[in-house]
Scaffold this motif. Sequence first.
Motif, short mmCIF file in Angstrom:
data_model
loop_
_atom_site.label_atom_id
_atom_site.label_comp_id
_atom_site.label_asym_id
_atom_site.label_seq_id
_atom_site.Cartn_x
_atom_site.Cartn_y
_atom_site.Cartn_z
N TYR A 214 -6.51 22.93 -34.40
CA TYR A 214 -7.46 23.99 -34.07
C TYR A 214 -8.79 23.65 -34.70
CZ TYR A 214 -7.12 25.63 -38.87
OH TYR A 214 -7.17 25.68 -40.24
N LEU A 215 -9.84 24.40 -34.32
CA LEU A 215 -11.15 24.24 -34.93
C LEU A 215 -11.92 25.54 -34.78
CD1 LEU A 215 -12.91 21.96 -36.29
CD2 LEU A 215 -14.02 21.71 -34.07
N ASP A 216 -12.52 25.99 -35.86
CA ASP A 216 -13.39 27.17 -35.83
C ASP A 216 -14.66 26.83 -35.06
OD1 ASP A 216 -15.62 28.97 -37.00
OD2 ASP A 216 -13.82 29.86 -37.88
N THR A 217 -15.17 27.79 -34.29
CA THR A 217 -16.39 27.53 -33.51
C THR A 217 -17.56 27.12 -34.39
OG1 THR A 217 -16.76 29.94 -33.52
CG2 THR A 217 -15.88 28.97 -31.50
N ARG A 218 -17.61 27.64 -35.62
CA ARG A 218 -18.69 27.26 -36.53
C ARG A 218 -18.60 25.79 -36.92
NH1 ARG A 218 -17.36 32.08 -40.61
NH2 ARG A 218 -15.29 31.37 -39.91
N ASP A 219 -17.37 25.28 -37.06
CA ASP A 219 -17.20 23.87 -37.34
C ASP A 219 -17.51 23.01 -36.11
OD1 ASP A 219 -16.61 23.71 -40.08
OD2 ASP A 219 -14.57 24.40 -39.73
N ALA A 220 -17.23 23.53 -34.92
CA ALA A 220 -17.60 22.81 -33.71
C ALA A 220 -19.12 22.64 -33.65
CB ALA A 220 -17.09 23.54 -32.47
N ALA A 221 -19.85 23.71 -33.99
CA ALA A 221 -21.31 23.63 -34.00
C ALA A 221 -21.80 22.64 -35.06
CB ALA A 221 -21.90 25.02 -34.25
N TYR A 222 -21.14 22.63 -36.21
CA TYR A 222 -21.50 21.69 -37.27
C TYR A 222 -21.25 20.25 -36.82
CZ TYR A 222 -21.18 19.32 -41.83
OH TYR A 222 -21.33 18.45 -42.88
N ALA A 223 -20.12 20.01 -36.16
CA ALA A 223 -19.84 18.67 -35.65
C ALA A 223 -20.90 18.23 -34.65
CB ALA A 223 -18.46 18.65 -34.99
N ILE A 224 -21.34 19.15 -33.80
CA ILE A 224 -22.39 18.84 -32.83
C ILE A 224 -23.67 18.44 -33.55
CG2 ILE A 224 -23.91 19.90 -31.10
CD1 ILE A 224 -21.35 21.46 -30.17
N GLU A 225 -24.03 19.19 -34.59
CA GLU A 225 -25.21 18.82 -35.39
C GLU A 225 -25.10 17.39 -35.89
OE1 GLU A 225 -26.95 19.62 -39.87
OE2 GLU A 225 -25.54 21.07 -39.01
N LEU A 226 -23.95 17.03 -36.46
CA LEU A 226 -23.78 15.68 -36.98
C LEU A 226 -23.78 14.65 -35.86
CD1 LEU A 226 -21.02 16.32 -39.68
CD2 LEU A 226 -23.49 16.08 -40.02
N GLY A 227 -23.21 15.01 -34.72
CA GLY A 227 -23.22 14.09 -33.59
C GLY A 227 -24.62 13.77 -33.10
N LEU A 228 -25.53 14.72 -33.26
CA LEU A 228 -26.92 14.51 -32.84
C LEU A 228 -27.72 13.71 -33.86
CD1 LEU A 228 -27.84 18.04 -31.41
CD2 LEU A 228 -27.34 15.96 -30.11
N THR A 229 -27.33 13.75 -35.12
CA THR A 229 -28.19 13.22 -36.18
C THR A 229 -27.62 12.00 -36.91
OG1 THR A 229 -27.24 14.80 -37.77
CG2 THR A 229 -29.25 15.47 -36.60
N ALA A 230 -26.34 11.70 -36.74
CA ALA A 230 -25.74 10.58 -37.47
C ALA A 230 -26.35 9.26 -37.03
CB ALA A 230 -24.23 10.56 -37.24
N PRO A 231 -26.52 8.31 -37.96
CA PRO A 231 -27.07 6.99 -37.62
C PRO A 231 -26.00 6.12 -36.95
CG PRO A 231 -26.59 7.07 -39.96
CD PRO A 231 -26.31 8.45 -39.42
N LEU A 232 -25.98 6.12 -35.64
CA LEU A 232 -25.00 5.33 -34.90
C LEU A 232 -25.61 4.89 -33.58
CD1 LEU A 232 -23.96 7.36 -32.48
CD2 LEU A 232 -22.47 8.24 -34.24
N SER A 233 -24.94 3.97 -32.92
CA SER A 233 -25.33 3.57 -31.57
C SER A 233 -24.07 3.33 -30.76
CB SER A 233 -26.21 2.32 -31.60
OG SER A 233 -25.50 1.23 -32.15
N GLY A 234 -24.19 3.46 -29.46
CA GLY A 234 -23.05 3.23 -28.58
C GLY A 234 -22.49 4.52 -28.02
#
Length: 301
Positions: A214-234
Amino acid sequence: MRGWAATVQVASPLAGRRVLVTGAVGRIGSVATGHLSELGALVTALTIVEDSSLKADRVVIGDTRSEDDVAEALADVEFVVHLAALAHRDAGTPYDVYTGNVISTFNVLAQAGALGIKRAVIASSINAYGVPMNPHGPLPAYFPLDENIPSDVADWYSLSKQNDENTARMAWRHWGIDVVAFRFPHVNSADVLTRQAEHVREDPAFGVREGWSYLDTRDAAYAIELGLTAPLSGAHKFFVAAPTTNAPYETEALLDAFAPGVPRLRRFVGREVPIDLTAVRTVLGFQARYELDLPTDRLET
Protein backbone atom coordinates in the motif's frame (compact mmCIF):
# COMPACT_ATOMS: atom_id res chain seq x y z
CA MET A 1 -1.25 5.93 10.54
CA ARG A 2 2.25 6.70 11.79
CA GLY A 3 4.20 9.60 10.24
CA TRP A 4 7.69 10.94 10.63
CA ALA A 5 8.45 14.18 12.42
CA ALA A 6 8.63 17.28 10.23
CA THR A 7 12.07 18.23 8.93
CA VAL A 8 13.57 21.61 8.17
CA GLN A 9 12.26 22.86 4.83
CA VAL A 10 14.61 24.13 2.15
CA ALA A 11 13.71 25.80 -1.11
CA SER A 12 12.54 23.26 -3.68
CA PRO A 13 14.11 23.23 -7.15
CA LEU A 14 10.50 23.24 -8.40
CA ALA A 15 9.77 26.65 -6.83
CA GLY A 16 8.69 29.12 -9.49
CA ARG A 17 8.73 26.52 -12.25
CA ARG A 18 5.66 25.35 -14.13
CA VAL A 19 4.53 21.76 -13.74
CA LEU A 20 1.68 20.15 -15.66
CA VAL A 21 -0.36 17.62 -13.69
CA THR A 22 -2.82 15.55 -15.72
CA GLY A 23 -5.62 13.79 -13.88
CA ALA A 24 -5.30 16.55 -11.30
CA VAL A 25 -8.67 15.87 -9.68
CA GLY A 26 -7.92 12.17 -9.14
CA ARG A 27 -6.98 10.45 -5.89
CA ILE A 28 -3.24 10.93 -6.37
CA GLY A 29 -3.53 13.96 -8.63
CA SER A 30 -5.35 16.20 -6.16
CA VAL A 31 -2.83 15.51 -3.40
CA ALA A 32 0.13 15.85 -5.76
CA THR A 33 -1.21 19.14 -7.09
CA GLY A 34 -1.49 20.53 -3.58
CA HIS A 35 1.95 19.22 -2.62
CA LEU A 36 3.66 20.73 -5.66
CA SER A 37 1.90 24.05 -5.08
CA GLU A 38 3.12 24.05 -1.47
CA LEU A 39 6.67 23.57 -2.80
CA GLY A 40 6.23 26.79 -4.77
CA ALA A 41 5.69 25.21 -8.18
CA LEU A 42 3.38 26.90 -10.66
CA VAL A 43 0.89 24.15 -11.37
CA THR A 44 -1.15 23.72 -14.53
CA ALA A 45 -3.90 21.19 -13.90
CA LEU A 46 -5.35 19.29 -16.84
CA THR A 47 -8.60 17.65 -15.81
CA ILE A 48 -11.67 16.34 -17.54
CA VAL A 49 -13.91 17.47 -14.66
CA GLU A 50 -14.01 20.78 -12.81
CA ASP A 51 -13.16 21.06 -9.12
CA SER A 52 -13.16 24.46 -7.42
CA SER A 53 -10.98 23.13 -4.57
CA LEU A 54 -8.08 22.30 -6.89
CA LYS A 55 -4.84 23.95 -5.74
CA ALA A 56 -3.51 25.04 -9.12
CA ASP A 57 -2.93 28.52 -10.50
CA ARG A 58 -3.95 27.45 -14.02
CA VAL A 59 -6.64 24.93 -14.91
CA VAL A 60 -7.33 23.47 -18.34
CA ILE A 61 -10.54 21.49 -18.72
CA GLY A 62 -9.74 18.91 -21.33
CA ASP A 63 -8.97 15.34 -22.32
CA THR A 64 -5.48 13.83 -22.37
CA ARG A 65 -6.43 11.95 -25.54
CA SER A 66 -6.91 15.27 -27.36
CA GLU A 67 -3.87 16.72 -29.12
CA ASP A 68 -5.30 20.23 -28.86
CA ASP A 69 -6.11 20.00 -25.14
CA VAL A 70 -2.69 18.64 -24.26
CA ALA A 71 -0.98 21.28 -26.41
CA GLU A 72 -2.88 24.00 -24.56
CA ALA A 73 -1.99 22.53 -21.17
CA LEU A 74 1.71 22.26 -22.03
CA ALA A 75 2.14 26.00 -22.59
CA ASP A 76 5.25 27.23 -20.69
CA VAL A 77 5.59 23.89 -18.86
CA GLU A 78 9.00 22.62 -17.68
CA PHE A 79 7.94 19.39 -15.94
CA VAL A 80 5.12 16.90 -16.54
CA VAL A 81 3.27 14.66 -14.11
CA HIS A 82 0.95 12.35 -16.06
CA LEU A 83 -1.60 10.67 -13.80
CA ALA A 84 -4.75 10.71 -15.95
CA ALA A 85 -6.02 7.19 -16.59
CA LEU A 86 -8.88 4.78 -16.18
CA ALA A 87 -7.29 3.21 -13.15
CA HIS A 88 -8.82 -0.26 -13.06
CA ARG A 89 -9.67 -3.09 -15.39
CA ASP A 90 -13.37 -2.53 -14.69
CA ALA A 91 -13.34 1.29 -14.98
CA GLY A 92 -14.77 1.05 -18.50
CA THR A 93 -14.99 -1.33 -21.42
CA PRO A 94 -11.79 -3.19 -22.30
CA TYR A 95 -11.47 -0.97 -25.39
CA ASP A 96 -11.96 2.26 -23.44
CA VAL A 97 -9.57 1.31 -20.64
CA TYR A 98 -6.78 0.15 -22.91
CA THR A 99 -6.99 2.76 -25.64
CA GLY A 100 -7.68 5.64 -23.27
CA ASN A 101 -4.65 4.87 -21.16
CA VAL A 102 -2.12 4.18 -23.90
CA ILE A 103 -3.26 7.04 -26.17
CA SER A 104 -3.17 9.50 -23.29
CA THR A 105 0.34 8.51 -22.25
CA PHE A 106 1.65 8.59 -25.81
CA ASN A 107 -0.01 11.94 -26.50
CA VAL A 108 1.35 13.60 -23.35
CA LEU A 109 4.90 12.24 -23.60
CA ALA A 110 5.19 12.74 -27.36
CA GLN A 111 4.12 16.36 -27.19
CA ALA A 112 6.24 17.04 -24.11
CA GLY A 113 9.26 15.43 -25.74
CA ALA A 114 8.80 17.34 -28.98
CA LEU A 115 8.68 20.60 -27.01
CA GLY A 116 12.02 19.82 -25.37
CA ILE A 117 10.62 19.23 -21.88
CA LYS A 118 13.31 17.37 -19.96
CA ARG A 119 11.50 15.45 -17.24
CA ALA A 120 8.21 13.62 -16.79
CA VAL A 121 6.75 11.39 -14.11
CA ILE A 122 4.00 8.95 -15.07
CA ALA A 123 1.73 6.67 -13.07
CA SER A 124 2.37 3.08 -13.96
CA SER A 125 1.00 0.42 -11.63
CA ILE A 126 1.97 -2.67 -9.70
CA ASN A 127 -0.32 -4.31 -12.26
CA ALA A 128 2.23 -3.66 -15.03
CA TYR A 129 3.68 -7.10 -14.29
CA GLY A 130 0.24 -8.58 -14.87
CA VAL A 131 -0.17 -10.99 -11.98
CA PRO A 132 -2.45 -9.04 -9.58
CA MET A 133 -5.39 -8.79 -12.02
CA ASN A 134 -4.70 -11.99 -13.96
CA PRO A 135 -8.01 -13.93 -13.94
CA HIS A 136 -6.18 -17.27 -13.87
CA GLY A 137 -4.85 -16.54 -10.39
CA PRO A 138 -1.10 -17.05 -10.82
CA LEU A 139 1.29 -16.17 -8.03
CA PRO A 140 4.44 -14.07 -8.54
CA ALA A 141 7.53 -15.83 -9.87
CA TYR A 142 9.33 -14.97 -6.62
CA PHE A 143 9.37 -12.69 -3.60
CA PRO A 144 10.34 -9.94 -3.11
CA LEU A 145 8.80 -8.43 -6.21
CA ASP A 146 11.27 -6.29 -8.12
CA GLU A 147 11.49 -4.38 -11.39
CA ASN A 148 12.77 -7.46 -13.26
CA ILE A 149 10.06 -9.88 -12.18
CA PRO A 150 8.57 -11.87 -15.10
CA SER A 151 5.21 -10.63 -16.29
CA ASP A 152 2.03 -12.62 -16.88
CA VAL A 153 -0.50 -10.23 -18.43
CA ALA A 154 -4.05 -11.40 -19.10
CA ASP A 155 -6.09 -8.19 -18.80
CA TRP A 156 -6.27 -4.92 -20.68
CA TYR A 157 -5.51 -2.59 -17.77
CA SER A 158 -2.25 -4.35 -16.92
CA LEU A 159 -1.35 -4.37 -20.60
CA SER A 160 -1.99 -0.63 -20.81
CA LYS A 161 0.36 0.04 -17.88
CA GLN A 162 3.04 -2.22 -19.35
CA ASN A 163 2.78 -0.36 -22.63
CA ASP A 164 2.86 3.00 -20.84
CA GLU A 165 6.31 1.97 -19.59
CA ASN A 166 7.29 1.04 -23.15
CA THR A 167 6.07 4.45 -24.33
CA ALA A 168 8.21 6.12 -21.68
CA ARG A 169 11.32 4.36 -22.95
CA MET A 170 10.48 5.23 -26.55
CA ALA A 171 9.96 8.89 -25.67
CA TRP A 172 13.30 9.01 -23.89
CA ARG A 173 15.12 7.33 -26.78
CA HIS A 174 13.46 9.52 -29.43
CA TRP A 175 13.23 12.94 -27.79
CA GLY A 176 15.57 12.63 -24.82
CA ILE A 177 12.89 13.31 -22.21
CA ASP A 178 13.77 11.58 -18.94
CA VAL A 179 10.79 9.64 -17.59
CA VAL A 180 10.13 8.12 -14.16
CA ALA A 181 7.32 5.54 -14.08
CA PHE A 182 6.03 4.58 -10.64
CA ARG A 183 4.53 1.13 -10.19
CA PHE A 184 2.08 2.30 -7.56
CA PRO A 185 0.32 -0.26 -5.34
CA HIS A 186 -3.06 0.57 -3.84
CA VAL A 187 -2.78 4.28 -2.99
CA ASN A 188 -5.28 5.98 -0.73
CA SER A 189 -5.84 8.21 2.29
CA ALA A 190 -4.90 7.04 5.78
CA ASP A 191 -8.55 6.43 6.70
CA VAL A 192 -9.25 4.24 3.68
CA LEU A 193 -6.00 2.31 4.10
CA THR A 194 -6.89 1.64 7.74
CA ARG A 195 -10.29 0.27 6.71
CA GLN A 196 -8.65 -1.89 4.04
CA ALA A 197 -6.28 -3.28 6.68
CA GLU A 198 -9.31 -4.43 8.69
CA HIS A 199 -10.50 -6.34 5.61
CA VAL A 200 -7.08 -7.94 5.24
CA ARG A 201 -7.16 -8.96 8.91
CA GLU A 202 -10.32 -10.96 8.17
CA ASP A 203 -9.17 -12.23 4.76
CA PRO A 204 -5.36 -12.33 4.78
CA ALA A 205 -5.21 -14.15 1.44
CA PHE A 206 -6.39 -10.89 -0.10
CA GLY A 207 -3.44 -9.04 -1.55
CA VAL A 208 -0.92 -11.89 -1.79
CA ARG A 209 -0.29 -11.14 -5.47
CA GLU A 210 0.49 -7.51 -4.57
CA GLY A 211 2.58 -8.47 -1.56
CA TRP A 212 0.01 -6.84 0.77
CA SER A 213 1.45 -3.48 -0.32
CA TYR A 214 0.00 0.00 0.00
CA LEU A 215 1.00 3.67 -0.14
CA ASP A 216 -0.44 6.78 1.48
CA THR A 217 -1.43 9.46 -1.05
CA ARG A 218 0.91 11.90 0.70
CA ASP A 219 3.81 9.55 0.07
CA ALA A 220 2.74 9.18 -3.56
CA ALA A 221 2.96 12.97 -3.89
CA TYR A 222 6.37 12.93 -2.22
CA ALA A 223 7.60 10.24 -4.62
CA ILE A 224 6.40 12.38 -7.54
CA GLU A 225 8.38 15.33 -6.18
CA LEU A 226 11.53 13.20 -6.06
CA GLY A 227 10.83 11.80 -9.51
CA LEU A 228 10.80 15.33 -10.89
CA THR A 229 13.94 16.52 -9.11
CA ALA A 230 16.31 13.55 -8.72
CA PRO A 231 19.56 13.72 -10.75
CA LEU A 232 19.00 10.94 -13.28
CA SER A 233 18.64 10.32 -16.98
CA GLY A 234 16.82 7.72 -19.02
CA ALA A 235 13.51 5.93 -18.62
CA HIS A 236 13.10 4.32 -15.22
CA LYS A 237 10.41 2.19 -13.60
CA PHE A 238 10.22 1.84 -9.84
CA PHE A 239 8.14 -0.20 -7.46
CA VAL A 240 7.13 2.19 -4.68
CA ALA A 241 5.33 1.25 -1.46
CA ALA A 242 5.31 1.62 2.28
CA PRO A 243 8.00 -0.58 3.89
CA THR A 244 5.42 -2.61 5.83
CA THR A 245 2.36 -4.58 4.74
CA ASN A 246 -1.29 -3.79 5.34
CA ALA A 247 -1.69 -7.13 7.14
CA PRO A 248 -1.35 -7.45 10.94
CA TYR A 249 0.68 -10.64 10.55
CA GLU A 250 4.33 -11.49 9.99
CA THR A 251 5.19 -11.58 6.32
CA GLU A 252 6.92 -14.96 6.57
CA ALA A 253 3.75 -16.47 8.06
CA LEU A 254 1.64 -14.95 5.27
CA LEU A 255 3.92 -16.37 2.59
CA ASP A 256 4.03 -19.77 4.29
CA ALA A 257 0.23 -19.85 4.27
CA PHE A 258 -0.65 -18.32 0.91
CA ALA A 259 2.42 -18.67 -1.33
CA PRO A 260 4.26 -21.72 0.03
CA GLY A 261 5.63 -22.79 -3.35
CA VAL A 262 6.92 -19.39 -4.42
CA PRO A 263 10.70 -18.96 -4.09
CA ARG A 264 11.92 -16.34 -1.62
CA LEU A 265 15.13 -14.58 -2.55
CA ARG A 266 15.56 -13.53 1.08
CA ARG A 267 13.77 -13.66 4.41
CA PHE A 268 11.46 -10.92 5.68
CA VAL A 269 11.48 -9.33 9.11
CA GLY A 270 8.20 -8.75 10.91
CA ARG A 271 5.62 -7.07 8.65
CA GLU A 272 8.23 -6.11 6.02
CA VAL A 273 6.60 -5.68 2.61
CA PRO A 274 7.81 -8.40 0.19
CA ILE A 275 8.77 -5.87 -2.48
CA ASP A 276 12.36 -4.87 -3.15
CA LEU A 277 12.42 -1.10 -2.68
CA THR A 278 16.17 -0.78 -3.18
CA ALA A 279 15.93 0.96 -6.56
CA VAL A 280 13.51 3.69 -5.53
CA ARG A 281 15.42 4.25 -2.31
CA THR A 282 18.90 4.44 -3.85
CA VAL A 283 18.09 6.25 -7.11
CA LEU A 284 15.44 8.68 -5.85
CA GLY A 285 16.11 8.70 -2.12
CA PHE A 286 12.50 7.74 -1.45
CA GLN A 287 11.35 6.26 1.81
CA ALA A 288 7.68 6.34 2.80
CA ARG A 289 6.87 8.70 5.65
CA TYR A 290 3.42 7.34 6.53
CA GLU A 291 2.83 3.76 7.64
CA LEU A 292 -0.11 1.84 9.03
CA ASP A 293 0.34 1.44 12.78
CA LEU A 294 -0.79 -2.17 13.14
CA PRO A 295 -0.13 -4.83 15.77
CA THR A 296 1.58 -8.04 14.75
CA ASP A 297 -0.82 -10.88 15.53
CA ARG A 298 -0.56 -14.62 15.18
CA LEU A 299 -1.89 -15.83 11.83
CA GLU A 300 -4.55 -18.52 12.19
CA THR A 301 -5.28 -20.47 8.99
